[in-house]
Design an enzyme around this catalytic site. Sequence first.
Site, PDB file in Angstrom:
ATOM      1  N   ASN A  10       0.894 -10.944 120.524  1.00  0.00           N
ATOM      2  CA  ASN A  10       1.914 -10.540 119.560  1.00  0.00           C
ATOM      3  C   ASN A  10       1.970  -9.012 119.589  1.00  0.00           C
ATOM      4  OD1 ASN A  10       3.491  -9.973 117.341  1.00  0.00           O
ATOM      5  ND2 ASN A  10       1.991 -10.661 115.810  1.00  0.00           N
ATOM      6  N   LYS A  12       3.981  -7.080 118.165  1.00  0.00           N
ATOM      7  CA  LYS A  12       4.487  -6.511 116.902  1.00  0.00           C
ATOM      8  C   LYS A  12       5.565  -5.440 117.183  1.00  0.00           C
ATOM      9  CE  LYS A  12       0.047  -7.506 114.865  1.00  0.00           C
ATOM     10  NZ  LYS A  12      -0.769  -7.415 113.683  1.00  0.00           N
ATOM     11  N   HIS A  98       4.360 -15.110 110.241  1.00  0.00           N
ATOM     12  CA  HIS A  98       3.232 -14.178 110.379  1.00  0.00           C
ATOM     13  C   HIS A  98       2.972 -13.529 109.019  1.00  0.00           C
ATOM     14  CE1 HIS A  98       0.836 -10.733 111.557  1.00  0.00           C
ATOM     15  NE2 HIS A  98       0.573 -11.368 112.678  1.00  0.00           N
ATOM     16  N   GLU A 100       2.438 -10.637 108.191  1.00  0.00           N
ATOM     17  CA  GLU A 100       3.172  -9.378 107.968  1.00  0.00           C
ATOM     18  C   GLU A 100       4.608  -9.663 107.539  1.00  0.00           C
ATOM     19  OE1 GLU A 100       2.113  -7.603 111.726  1.00  0.00           O
ATOM     20  OE2 GLU A 100       0.056  -7.398 111.009  1.00  0.00           O
ATOM     21  N   GLU A 168      -4.758 -17.216 110.902  1.00  0.00           N
ATOM     22  CA  GLU A 168      -5.044 -15.784 110.937  1.00  0.00           C
ATOM     23  C   GLU A 168      -5.420 -15.307 109.534  1.00  0.00           C
ATOM     24  OE1 GLU A 168      -2.787 -13.876 114.470  1.00  0.00           O
ATOM     25  OE2 GLU A 168      -1.480 -13.874 112.738  1.00  0.00           O
ATOM     26  N   GLY A 174      -6.110  -6.831 112.463  1.00  0.00           N
ATOM     27  CA  GLY A 174      -6.091  -5.392 112.742  1.00  0.00           C
ATOM     28  C   GLY A 174      -7.208  -4.610 112.069  1.00  0.00           C
ATOM     29  N   SER A 214      -8.303  -9.858 114.913  1.00  0.00           N
ATOM     30  CA  SER A 214      -9.285  -9.009 115.603  1.00  0.00           C
ATOM     31  C   SER A 214      -9.995  -9.711 116.760  1.00  0.00           C
ATOM     32  CB  SER A 214     -10.305  -8.459 114.602  1.00  0.00           C
ATOM     33  OG  SER A 214      -9.652  -7.599 113.677  1.00  0.00           O
ATOM     34  N   GLY A 235      -3.180  -9.528 118.519  1.00  0.00           N
ATOM     35  CA  GLY A 235      -2.325  -8.389 118.212  1.00  0.00           C
ATOM     36  C   GLY A 235      -2.725  -7.183 119.038  1.00  0.00           C
ATOM     37  N   GLY A 236      -3.537  -6.315 118.440  1.00  0.00           N
ATOM     38  CA  GLY A 236      -3.905  -5.041 119.069  1.00  0.00           C
ATOM     39  C   GLY A 236      -4.370  -5.158 120.514  1.00  0.00           C
TER      40      GLY A 236
HETATM   41  C1  PEP Z   1      -1.896 -10.592 114.660  1.00  0.00           C
HETATM   42  O1  PEP Z   1      -1.312  -9.834 113.927  1.00  0.00           O
HETATM   43  O2  PEP Z   1      -1.337 -11.640 115.035  1.00  0.00           O
HETATM   44  C2  PEP Z   1      -3.259 -10.261 115.046  1.00  0.00           C
HETATM   45  C3  PEP Z   1      -4.087 -11.225 115.236  1.00  0.00           C
HETATM   46  O3  PEP Z   1      -3.579  -8.907 115.137  1.00  0.00           O
HETATM   47  P1  PEP Z   1      -4.987  -8.290 115.620  1.00  0.00           P
HETATM   48  O4  PEP Z   1      -5.416  -9.060 116.860  1.00  0.00           O
HETATM   49  O5  PEP Z   1      -4.681  -6.875 115.921  1.00  0.00           O
HETATM   50  O6  PEP Z   1      -5.951  -8.497 114.516  1.00  0.00           O
END
Ligand code: PEP
Length: 253
Positions: A10, A12, A98, A100, A168, A174, A214, A235-236
């Site tokens: 993802n 973002k 999600h 967010e 999640e 994050g 994470s 994500g990251g």
């Molecule tokens: C996400 O937002 O879907 C996510 C899992 O982010 P991160 O891996 O950065 O925690």
Amino acid sequence: MARKKLIAGNWKMNGLTADGLALAKGIAAEVKALGKPQCEFLVCPPFTLLSAVKKSLRGAKVALGAQDCHYDSKGAHTGDVSPLMLTDIGCSYVILGHSERRADHGESNELICKKAISAHQAGLKTVICIGETLEERDSGQTIDVCSKQILGSVPESATAANTVIAYEPVWAIGTGKTPTAQDVEDVHAAVRKVLSKKLGKGNANKMRILYGGSVKPSNAREFLSLPDVDGALIGGASLKVEDFMAIAKNSGC
Ligand code: PEP
């Protein structure tokens, strides 16, 4: 029940043309080099890069997804994108609900459910996200919150073929913080039970439930070897070819 793991990125709101395409090309090359990958791969860039990323992924077994969609197929919804528009440019997946979007745009379970129905009708597979906040976790409500989100945001049209769930924990996104492996397995097993009641045992046993929050190369093996964890939403770490692919490789892909 063998469920093919899904390794999903993802992106973002990240990526201008040059770095987004470099990322897509890098992932495409690495996935091609795997030959016959044991996992399915998915990248979800921002809307602005979808068409160009589609071209960069040509010939690689990497699916393309968007990060949201509207529930209508067209019309007066300024700034929105419909499921049909996504299939039209080659998307096969869309992330919905999600945390967010739930937080930034006030998305409710009902709205997410409506979007999912419409996405399925357009032929998209949905990745429906659920997860508790830190407050909810600290007050022992994790399973209750996740169960309610499943019951409210997963439509009756959901099947193992058109739906993936992503658990999640909001506080793990994050932040570098993660639940224990046992906590993750407990939530995933509970989610599968709720899915079984809602959609039947057959669908629930075949439906993939991803962990997200994470995920990085160093913890991927621990989470992705759990019996009810069928992949990761990243994500990251999905913004770097090496990290994304190391997660995949450490997960047995
Ligand atoms: C996400 O937002 O879907 C996510 C899992 O982010 P991160 O891996 O950065 O925690």
